[in-house]
Design an enzyme around this catalytic site. Sequence first.
Site, PDB file in Angstrom:
ATOM      1  N   HIS A   1     -60.474  -5.992 -74.005  1.00 25.21           N
ATOM      2  CA  HIS A   1     -60.574  -6.855 -75.181  1.00 25.21           C
ATOM      3  C   HIS A   1     -61.838  -6.551 -75.978  1.00 25.21           C
ATOM      4  O   HIS A   1     -61.832  -6.578 -77.217  1.00 25.21           O
ATOM      5  CB  HIS A   1     -60.562  -8.323 -74.735  1.00 25.21           C
ATOM      6  CG  HIS A   1     -60.747  -9.295 -75.857  1.00 25.21           C
ATOM      7  ND1 HIS A   1     -61.950  -9.940 -76.092  1.00 25.21           N
ATOM      8  CD2 HIS A   1     -59.898  -9.722 -76.830  1.00 25.21           C
ATOM      9  CE1 HIS A   1     -61.824 -10.722 -77.137  1.00 25.21           C
ATOM     10  NE2 HIS A   1     -60.601 -10.616 -77.610  1.00 25.21           N
TER      11      HIS A   1
ATOM     12  N   GLU B   1     -61.253  -3.614 -78.174  1.00 31.51           N
ATOM     13  CA  GLU B   1     -60.481  -3.974 -79.367  1.00 31.51           C
ATOM     14  C   GLU B   1     -61.405  -4.441 -80.480  1.00 31.51           C
ATOM     15  O   GLU B   1     -61.232  -4.078 -81.651  1.00 31.51           O
ATOM     16  CB  GLU B   1     -59.472  -5.073 -79.016  1.00 31.51           C
ATOM     17  CG  GLU B   1     -58.670  -5.583 -80.195  1.00 31.51           C
ATOM     18  CD  GLU B   1     -58.166  -6.989 -79.998  1.00 31.51           C
ATOM     19  OE1 GLU B   1     -58.189  -7.777 -80.966  1.00 31.51           O
ATOM     20  OE2 GLU B   1     -57.758  -7.315 -78.864  1.00 31.51           O
ATOM     21  N   HIS B   2     -62.403  -5.250 -80.135  1.00 32.73           N
ATOM     22  CA  HIS B   2     -63.362  -5.716 -81.140  1.00 32.73           C
ATOM     23  C   HIS B   2     -64.178  -4.559 -81.701  1.00 32.73           C
ATOM     24  O   HIS B   2     -64.435  -4.487 -82.908  1.00 32.73           O
ATOM     25  CB  HIS B   2     -64.304  -6.752 -80.514  1.00 32.73           C
ATOM     26  CG  HIS B   2     -63.742  -8.133 -80.467  1.00 32.73           C
ATOM     27  ND1 HIS B   2     -64.281  -9.191 -81.171  1.00 32.73           N
ATOM     28  CD2 HIS B   2     -62.659  -8.640 -79.810  1.00 32.73           C
ATOM     29  CE1 HIS B   2     -63.581 -10.286 -80.945  1.00 32.73           C
ATOM     30  NE2 HIS B   2     -62.584  -9.983 -80.109  1.00 32.73           N
TER      31      HIS B   2
ATOM     32  N   GLU C   1     -71.787  -8.317 -80.822  1.00 32.79           N
ATOM     33  CA  GLU C   1     -70.433  -8.844 -80.614  1.00 32.79           C
ATOM     34  C   GLU C   1     -70.349  -9.786 -79.425  1.00 32.79           C
ATOM     35  O   GLU C   1     -69.360 -10.503 -79.272  1.00 32.79           O
ATOM     36  CB  GLU C   1     -69.456  -7.678 -80.427  1.00 32.79           C
ATOM     37  CG  GLU C   1     -68.001  -8.021 -80.717  1.00 32.79           C
ATOM     38  CD  GLU C   1     -67.742  -8.373 -82.176  1.00 32.79           C
ATOM     39  OE1 GLU C   1     -66.688  -8.966 -82.466  1.00 32.79           O
ATOM     40  OE2 GLU C   1     -68.602  -8.050 -83.030  1.00 32.79           O
TER      41      GLU C   1
ATOM     42  N   GLU D   1     -65.173 -16.950 -79.104  1.00 33.26           N
ATOM     43  CA  GLU D   1     -63.713 -16.864 -79.021  1.00 33.26           C
ATOM     44  C   GLU D   1     -63.223 -17.401 -77.685  1.00 33.26           C
ATOM     45  O   GLU D   1     -62.214 -18.100 -77.614  1.00 33.26           O
ATOM     46  CB  GLU D   1     -63.271 -15.417 -79.205  1.00 33.26           C
ATOM     47  CG  GLU D   1     -61.763 -15.216 -79.117  1.00 33.26           C
ATOM     48  CD  GLU D   1     -61.361 -13.764 -79.237  1.00 33.26           C
ATOM     49  OE1 GLU D   1     -60.161 -13.470 -79.014  1.00 33.26           O
ATOM     50  OE2 GLU D   1     -62.225 -12.917 -79.530  1.00 33.26           O
TER      51      GLU D   1
END
Length: 351
Positions: A97, A100-101, A170, A177
């Site tokens: 994940h 992906e960012h 990030e 999130e």
Amino acid sequence: SKATVSVLNCRSGGGGRMMRATAVLARHVPLTVPSPLLPADQSLIKHLEKSKPAQVSTLSNGFRVATKETGGQTSTIGIWIDAGSRFETWENNGVAHYLEHMTFKGTTKRTKQDIDTYFEFSGGHLNAYTTREQTVYFVQVFNRNIPDALDRLTDILRRPRLYEADVESERHTILTEKEDVETNVDEVMMDHVHLTCFPNDGLGMTILGLVDNIQRNIGVPMIKEYIRQHYTAKRMVMVGCGGVNHDHLTALAEKFWGDLPSYPHKPEVGAKFHGGECVVEYDLASPNLSIAWGICGQSSHDMLLAQVLQFYFGSWDRHMEDLNRSCAPPPPHARPPPAQHTKPKQTTAEA
């Protein structure tokens, strides 16, 4: 085999009464139940017979291209990668994940602004998502923009810039999130179900990952190693639908992906189903219950039948019914406790 029961329980002060769930025995029920076709079903079959079949081609390195031409001036094209959180370990849980960012931070030849501006001014759309089984990147564009859009989609996947500063910045975004996801009862319920069903396997891990990994453990070397191990040609499929032409898309796939390595091979990851129970208490107006049991695997001939069964059993949504009028909404501050993932004791690997 034992079934798994997961309960997100309401506290007595939340307006409901206490519940307790106990694991039960589930007997094998054959999925092949003969039934006569209804007239509506016959009409559906005739409609499907008139539709064009999907076309599939495979490049010399194992990269596949699948298309379904449905016409129109726009197309949706994506790269499906056979790599998700189930291929992670406790040490790098969350890296799929995180990657992906990072792909949206820019590439070695294009900035983030360049990529965003292109899709904004061409009327296109670029997005991605990560699941336990796979990672998907896709674009929605006008047919005339397919080559340029695929050029940029390929660029972010094969040449992400992966700056340490971007990785550090990030961390807060992904933690936020994760906090948002943990306010969603359905998401938390499924995390508890997976953790209870597969306590010793990658399927039991959350998609967003352990907090410690997000805060400090995941870095550029770990992300690059994940790409090297899992982003290989034989584990990728380019899928297009809409006004896309199969031969044209195959030629573009050869141009952009024909030199992608086919190795290393896909790792063998186990998935041993365990029965059990998980009861968690929190402030909510009513309890939430989930029951899971092991069924056939993805490659089984019964999988399509299982998906039909899932559709009939699982398509009801209380928000679409008048019954929800009698259900008090949960308080704004209510948040179910997230599944507590800890490293299990070392056990013999079970396939």
